[in-house]
Design a protein around this motif. Structure first.
Motif, PDB file in Angstrom:
ATOM      1  N   HIS A 152     -39.218   7.510 -22.956  1.00 41.42           N
ATOM      2  CA  HIS A 152     -38.225   7.424 -23.581  1.00 41.42           C
ATOM      3  C   HIS A 152     -37.816   8.571 -24.392  1.00 41.42           C
ATOM      4  O   HIS A 152     -36.427   8.958 -24.351  1.00 41.42           O
ATOM      5  CB  HIS A 152     -37.905   6.009 -24.378  1.00 41.42           C
ATOM      6  N   ASP A 153     -38.708   9.156 -25.319  1.00 44.63           N
ATOM      7  CA  ASP A 153     -38.263  10.130 -26.169  1.00 44.63           C
ATOM      8  C   ASP A 153     -38.063  11.418 -25.654  1.00 44.63           C
ATOM      9  O   ASP A 153     -37.758  12.162 -26.458  1.00 44.63           O
ATOM     10  CB  ASP A 153     -39.159  10.122 -27.325  1.00 44.63           C
ATOM     11  N   GLU A 154     -38.614  11.531 -24.418  1.00 50.13           N
ATOM     12  CA  GLU A 154     -38.526  12.820 -23.817  1.00 50.13           C
ATOM     13  C   GLU A 154     -36.872  13.292 -23.837  1.00 50.13           C
ATOM     14  O   GLU A 154     -36.355  14.403 -24.117  1.00 50.13           O
ATOM     15  CB  GLU A 154     -38.809  12.866 -22.213  1.00 50.13           C
ATOM     16  N   LEU A 183     -44.722  -4.245 -25.951  1.00 48.63           N
ATOM     17  CA  LEU A 183     -45.215  -5.075 -24.968  1.00 48.63           C
ATOM     18  C   LEU A 183     -45.781  -4.703 -23.794  1.00 48.63           C
ATOM     19  O   LEU A 183     -46.172  -5.178 -22.845  1.00 48.63           O
ATOM     20  CB  LEU A 183     -43.896  -6.179 -24.598  1.00 48.63           C
ATOM     21  N   SER A 184     -45.481  -3.458 -23.656  1.00 50.08           N
ATOM     22  CA  SER A 184     -45.655  -2.637 -22.329  1.00 50.08           C
ATOM     23  C   SER A 184     -47.439  -2.673 -22.126  1.00 50.08           C
ATOM     24  O   SER A 184     -48.050  -2.320 -23.304  1.00 50.08           O
ATOM     25  CB  SER A 184     -45.322  -1.142 -22.494  1.00 50.08           C
ATOM     26  N   LEU A 185     -47.832  -2.176 -21.186  1.00 50.64           N
ATOM     27  CA  LEU A 185     -49.286  -2.097 -20.656  1.00 50.64           C
ATOM     28  C   LEU A 185     -49.762  -0.846 -21.644  1.00 50.64           C
ATOM     29  O   LEU A 185     -50.814  -0.568 -21.848  1.00 50.64           O
ATOM     30  CB  LEU A 185     -49.648  -2.150 -19.197  1.00 50.64           C
ATOM     31  N   ASP A 186     -48.784   0.100 -21.360  1.00 50.80           N
ATOM     32  CA  ASP A 186     -49.300   1.607 -22.154  1.00 50.80           C
ATOM     33  C   ASP A 186     -48.234   1.744 -22.923  1.00 50.80           C
ATOM     34  O   ASP A 186     -47.220   2.703 -22.598  1.00 50.80           O
ATOM     35  CB  ASP A 186     -49.411   2.531 -20.878  1.00 50.80           C
ATOM     36  N   PRO A 187     -48.091   1.389 -24.178  1.00 53.92           N
ATOM     37  CA  PRO A 187     -46.917   1.656 -25.079  1.00 53.92           C
ATOM     38  C   PRO A 187     -46.699   3.169 -25.622  1.00 53.92           C
ATOM     39  O   PRO A 187     -45.513   3.302 -25.685  1.00 53.92           O
ATOM     40  CB  PRO A 187     -47.289   0.756 -26.336  1.00 53.92           C
ATOM     41  N   ASN A 202     -64.344   4.125 -25.166  1.00 54.04           N
ATOM     42  CA  ASN A 202     -63.252   3.584 -26.189  1.00 54.04           C
ATOM     43  C   ASN A 202     -61.892   3.665 -25.502  1.00 54.04           C
ATOM     44  O   ASN A 202     -61.147   2.981 -25.647  1.00 54.04           O
ATOM     45  CB  ASN A 202     -63.368   4.577 -27.105  1.00 54.04           C
ATOM     46  N   LEU A 203     -61.587   4.512 -24.481  1.00 50.22           N
ATOM     47  CA  LEU A 203     -60.283   4.763 -24.066  1.00 50.22           C
ATOM     48  C   LEU A 203     -60.046   3.544 -23.045  1.00 50.22           C
ATOM     49  O   LEU A 203     -59.211   3.120 -23.223  1.00 50.22           O
ATOM     50  CB  LEU A 203     -60.199   5.950 -23.194  1.00 50.22           C
ATOM     51  N   ALA A 204     -61.244   3.324 -22.240  1.00 54.62           N
ATOM     52  CA  ALA A 204     -60.976   2.147 -21.260  1.00 54.62           C
ATOM     53  C   ALA A 204     -60.762   0.725 -21.986  1.00 54.62           C
ATOM     54  O   ALA A 204     -59.928   0.108 -21.673  1.00 54.62           O
ATOM     55  CB  ALA A 204     -62.322   1.891 -20.676  1.00 54.62           C
ATOM     56  N   VAL A 205     -61.552   0.780 -22.966  1.00 51.80           N
ATOM     57  CA  VAL A 205     -61.394  -0.671 -23.835  1.00 51.80           C
ATOM     58  C   VAL A 205     -59.938  -0.655 -24.343  1.00 51.80           C
ATOM     59  O   VAL A 205     -59.432  -1.809 -24.385  1.00 51.80           O
ATOM     60  CB  VAL A 205     -62.549  -0.739 -25.008  1.00 51.80           C
ATOM     61  N   LYS A 206     -59.453   0.431 -25.001  1.00 45.99           N
ATOM     62  CA  LYS A 206     -58.109   0.436 -25.716  1.00 45.99           C
ATOM     63  C   LYS A 206     -57.056   0.197 -24.533  1.00 45.99           C
ATOM     64  O   LYS A 206     -56.153  -0.485 -24.816  1.00 45.99           O
ATOM     65  CB  LYS A 206     -57.687   1.929 -26.143  1.00 45.99           C
ATOM     66  N   TYR A 207     -57.230   0.542 -23.246  1.00 42.93           N
ATOM     67  CA  TYR A 207     -56.254   0.190 -22.225  1.00 42.93           C
ATOM     68  C   TYR A 207     -56.548  -0.961 -21.591  1.00 42.93           C
ATOM     69  O   TYR A 207     -55.852  -1.215 -20.387  1.00 42.93           O
ATOM     70  CB  TYR A 207     -55.939   1.409 -21.465  1.00 42.93           C
TER      71      TYR A 207
END
Length: 457
Positions: free
Chosen positions: A408-410, A397-401, A98-103
């Protein structure tokens, strides 16, 4: 989705996509692929008929969303998962799927060798997967004889191959290209045979002094694949396991055999892709891709990596993504991801994520380099969002949003910073993209420069 599509084809003997394409028939799978790839459906049919493209779509995998692997389509990425005797179990592997399909994995290979009932693990993965599933049947054949390689028989291999086909596996790695006469060619290698399946067949041949049973029974495998529409992924048992061994006599001898087997499968309208190296220095990647196209009559090439150096354990997803991007640029149809755990251990969920994103980058970069229509559209849209400080659109739009937002939020986590015209690198006073130059100002500048050129030097 595919239940009605395949119902009318069951029991017809040869039900492969290549069989129908060569009859001039456009299947629903071809139509679906044409829409996904934004290509003419006649082109899809012609490429499948020619053998330059495959649509891995077992008739028993009815929840599959058909996709294509071939030089005319976008560069694809495969993710490997699989339970091990030392680690992992059924639910963990389904979670990895499921993770592989998600990404964005285009296909997933189940390389399970233990950790539970292999049939149950595979069935669970297939039932949960909208993408094609590949397997290496030699692994389960060995498990079926409790690890005693020498006791394996040709019927043991054929039994497992058909079992995988019945369960709905869309493509199988078949190590039929390693021949008994190839084995002395590895004598001068640093790393010998690194393919697990190839090593099993090599040990069997060394013990029995007989030819590879997958080679001598290749016709039997073809007939199984015809009945279920399983695609060959012809395994490169003698792929180089280090840059020292790349492009050597052993690798190229097997590649020539893989070309012959490709054409033999095509005679019976069975789809084929060919697996490739491995570990290859950058200056040899173009040669390897072009040599495969020459020897295998342009059947789709599917490469692992290749890794361009051997000194980065823990970072081999980066080492190999460099080679993968180059291989894709030169015409490789599908890239098999490598995770940070390569050479070190069994990947976990985070390793799957990191390896897959690295390879999605490589495949996309290859599509841009090959100037595929529309390949750069997403890049341009993200660049506009970046220039306009539309942070949420950048993330989207990022490959890994999730990772982009996390980084960014760090340093700037508050919602107010999602509309700020700066990030934590340059801060509010030094961001160069705050220098907005409008069209009127540029027109006035051009008029000025036309009248009074600026001194050079």
């Amino acid at each position: 989705m595919r239940s009605e599509w395949v119902a009318k084809r069951r029991g017809q003997g040869n039900v492969t996509q290549m069989h129908y394409a060569r009859q001039g028939v456009i299947t629903e799978e071809m139509q679906y692929v044409a829409q996904r790839e934004n290509l003419p459906v006649e082109l899809i049919r012609d490429e499948v008929a020619r053998g330059r493209m495959i649509i891995p779509a077992n008739i028993n995998h009815t929840n599959l969303e058909p996709m294509a692997i071939g030089i005319a389509s976008k560069c694809k990425v495969n993710a490997n998962i699989g339970a091990s005797p030392n680690s992992s179990h059924l639910q963990e592997e389904v979670d990895k799927l499921n993770l592989a399909v998600k990404y964005g994995a285009d296909t997933v290979m189940d390389l399970s060798t233990g950790g539970g009932n292999l049939d149950e693990i595979r069935t669970a993965i297939i039932n949960a997967s909208p993408v094609p599933i590949g397997t290496v049947p030699v692994y389960q054949a060995l498990e079926s004889v409790h690890g005693n390689i020498e006791s394996l028989t040709p019927d043991d291999f054929l039994h497992i191959i058909e079992k995988h086909a019945q369960q709905g596996v869309d493509y199988q790695t078949i190590h039929a290209g390693i021949l008994i006469e190839h084995l002395p060619l590895v004598r001068n290698r640093l790393t010998g045979i690194v393919s697990r399946g190839g090593g099993i067949l090599a040990r069997w041949m060394l013990h029995h002094h007989k030819q590879n049973p997958l080679y001598t029974h290749f016709k039997d495998i073809v007939e199984i694949f015809q009945r279920y529409d399983v695609s060959f992924s012809l395994g490169d048992s003698l792929r180089p396991g280090c840059t020292h061994d790349a492009s050597d006599e052993a690798q190229l001898a097997e590649l020539k055999t893989l070309g012959k087997l490709t054409r033999k499968a095509w005679e019976d309208n069975v789809q084929v892709m060919v697996e490739g190296p491995g570990h290859v220095p950058m200056d040899q990647i173009e040669f390897n891709v072009k040599k495969q196209m020459e020897e295998c009559s342009e059947a789709p090439f599917y490469v692992l990596g290749p890794l361009v150096t051997d000194i980065a354990p823990g970072y081999d997803h980066i080492t190999s993504a460099i080679g993968a991007a180059m291989a894709g640029w030169y015409g490789t149809a599908m890239l098999c991801y490598v995770t940070p755990k390569e050479h070190l251990g069994l990947p976990d969920a985070e390793d799957v994520r990191n390896g897959l994103i690295a390879y999605k980058i490589a495949a996309h970069a290859a599509d841009i380099a090959r100037r595929r229509p529309g390949a750069r559209d997403r890049d341009d849209e993200l660049s506009r969002a970046r220039y306009n400080f539309d942070w949420n659109r950048q993330f989207e739009l990022s490959l890994d949003p999730e990772r982009a937002k996390e980084y960014h939020d760090e340093t700037l986590p508050a919602d107010i910073y999602k509309t700020a015209e700066f990030c934590s690198m340059c801060g509010p006073k030094f961001c160069p993209m705050q220098t907005k130059v409008d069209a009127d100002a540029l027109t006035e500048l051009e008029k000025f420069l036309a009248k009074e050129p600026v001194a050079q030097g």
